[in-house]
Design an enzyme around this catalytic site. Structure first.
Site, PDB file in Angstrom:
ATOM      1  N   TYR A   1       0.851  -1.181   0.000  1.00 46.65           N
ATOM      2  CA  TYR A   1       0.000   0.000   0.000  1.00 46.65           C
ATOM      3  C   TYR A   1       0.895   1.242   0.000  1.00 46.65           C
ATOM      4  O   TYR A   1       1.363   1.703   1.015  1.00 46.65           O
ATOM      5  CB  TYR A   1      -0.922   0.028   1.213  1.00 46.65           C
ATOM      6  CG  TYR A   1      -1.919  -1.103   1.287  1.00 46.65           C
ATOM      7  CD1 TYR A   1      -2.171  -1.931   0.192  1.00 46.65           C
ATOM      8  CD2 TYR A   1      -2.616  -1.362   2.470  1.00 46.65           C
ATOM      9  CE1 TYR A   1      -3.087  -2.964   0.274  1.00 46.65           C
ATOM     10  CE2 TYR A   1      -3.538  -2.390   2.553  1.00 46.65           C
ATOM     11  CZ  TYR A   1      -3.772  -3.195   1.463  1.00 46.65           C
ATOM     12  OH  TYR A   1      -4.667  -4.224   1.548  1.00 46.65           O
TER      13      TYR A   1
ATOM     14  N   PHE B   1     -13.179  -5.192   1.123  1.00 43.73           N
ATOM     15  CA  PHE B   1     -14.273  -4.537   0.386  1.00 43.73           C
ATOM     16  C   PHE B   1     -15.610  -4.796   1.101  1.00 43.73           C
ATOM     17  O   PHE B   1     -16.593  -5.221   0.483  1.00 43.73           O
ATOM     18  CB  PHE B   1     -14.311  -5.051  -1.052  1.00 43.73           C
ATOM     19  CG  PHE B   1     -14.896  -4.071  -2.055  1.00 43.73           C
ATOM     20  CD1 PHE B   1     -15.008  -2.728  -1.767  1.00 43.73           C
ATOM     21  CD2 PHE B   1     -15.324  -4.517  -3.296  1.00 43.73           C
ATOM     22  CE1 PHE B   1     -15.541  -1.843  -2.685  1.00 43.73           C
ATOM     23  CE2 PHE B   1     -15.868  -3.648  -4.232  1.00 43.73           C
ATOM     24  CZ  PHE B   1     -15.977  -2.306  -3.916  1.00 43.73           C
ATOM     25  N   PRO B   2     -15.660  -4.554   2.423  1.00 43.82           N
ATOM     26  CA  PRO B   2     -16.817  -5.010   3.207  1.00 43.82           C
ATOM     27  C   PRO B   2     -18.099  -4.221   3.022  1.00 43.82           C
ATOM     28  O   PRO B   2     -19.175  -4.736   3.360  1.00 43.82           O
ATOM     29  CB  PRO B   2     -16.322  -4.882   4.651  1.00 43.82           C
ATOM     30  CG  PRO B   2     -15.329  -3.765   4.586  1.00 43.82           C
ATOM     31  CD  PRO B   2     -14.632  -3.923   3.264  1.00 43.82           C
TER      32      PRO B   2
ATOM     33  N   THR C   1     -26.601  -3.389  -6.140  1.00 49.07           N
ATOM     34  CA  THR C   1     -27.882  -2.733  -6.398  1.00 49.07           C
ATOM     35  C   THR C   1     -28.802  -2.731  -5.179  1.00 49.07           C
ATOM     36  O   THR C   1     -29.885  -2.154  -5.222  1.00 49.07           O
ATOM     37  CB  THR C   1     -28.608  -3.436  -7.557  1.00 49.07           C
ATOM     38  OG1 THR C   1     -28.839  -4.808  -7.202  1.00 49.07           O
ATOM     39  CG2 THR C   1     -27.781  -3.373  -8.835  1.00 49.07           C
TER      40      THR C   1
END
Length: 288
Positions: free
Chosen positions: A68, A213-214, A219
């Site tokens: 990172y 990516f919690p 949609t």
């Protein structure tokens, strides 16, 4: 005199590796870097404020990686928080090289992993890394060699616990034949549950499951969708409901939402206090 519990404490506690208690709602430190997870953040001061706000909110688990930045996230964590609070657990990862913004290439060679562990120790300013995760299994390197090196580093006292990232059940079982694995970090959220079998395995074995990516909702958060309806009834955002669903889904789940904004951090941690009813949880679970 009574004290008010820190907001993150409402998420409950998990004993990581059997000896490291952490509040289940943690923080993912990928977004405190620059665009493409590359270079310095646009607002370094705000990044430091985010990290310092974590301890005020009771967050005791931070997840980062040497890739990172590269190294930027780890160095910022040290700048903002060292000397670290006694209850703070910092996890980092190695196994990717970063030749440029948005580019991620696996590298599981033992000599590379040893080099990266030493670098992470320096970046974080610690003598031992609480949780070191193999960021990806390198298809060009036998996993026995990659994890064998991490086991040696563990025996040298430079790593406390070993974890994996983005693996299948078969890969997890293969890895556990080589090293003592305490955690798995896979893509998993309300809208994407393709790692359901890995989560079930972790539940059965009491391994920490760290969904990356919690807060993705797909949609479901559309104005007439099920998540939007439940959000309105709680006066909460769809992202908060997505985190509340994860926290209720399994006691081994440790969500690590990330952000570069103090305001967004406060919003994420407030999700620890959101309580879904049995009917609401079931409706959201059925929605995908």
């Amino acid at each position: 005199m009574t004290t008010t519990p820190a907001p993150a404490a409402a998420s409950g506690t998990f004993l990581l590796g059997g000896d490291l208690p952490v509040h289940r709602l943690g923080f993912g430190a990928m977004r405190i870097t620059g665009p493409g997870v590359w270079g310095e953040p646009r607002d370094p001061g705000e990044a430091v404020r985010v990290l310092r706000r974590l301890t005020e909110l009771g967050v005791t688990f931070i997840d980062t990686a040497d890739s990172y930045g590269p190294s930027v996230s780890e160095r910022l964590i040290r700048e903002a928080l060292h000397p670290y609070p006694a209850d703070l657990v910092i996890a980092t990862k190695g196994g990717f090289t970063r030749p440029g913004p948005g580019v991620w290439l696996p590298n599981g060679r033992p000599e590379y992993l040893r080099q990266q562990v030493e670098q992470s120790l320096r970046n974080l300013g610690v003598e031992r890394i609480d949780l070191y995760q193999l960021h990806r299994i390198d298809p060009a390197v036998p996993v026995e060699e990659s994890l064998g090196e991490l086991t040696w580093l563990q025996q040298d006292g430079k790593i406390r616990h070993v974890g994996l990232s983005q693996v299948s059940v078969a890969q997890l079982e293969q890895a556990r034949a080589v090293a003592e694995i305490v955690s798995v970090q896979n893509l998993y959220n309300l809208a994407d549950r393709t790692s359901e079998d890995v989560l079930a395995y972790c539940e059965a074995e009491n391994l920490a499951f760290i969904p990356w990516f919690p807060i993705a909702t797909g949609t479901l958060a559309e104005s007439h969708g099920p998540l939007a309806r439940v959000s309105r009834s709680h006066g909460a955002t769809p992202s908060q409901l997505a985190l509340a669903w994860l926290l209720r889904r399994s006691p081994v789940i440790l969500p690590i939402p990330g952000t570069s904004s103090v305001a967004h951090l406060d919003e994420n941690v407030a999700a620890a206090s959101v309580r879904l009813s049995t009917e609401e949880f079931a409706a959201l679970t059925r929605a995908v």
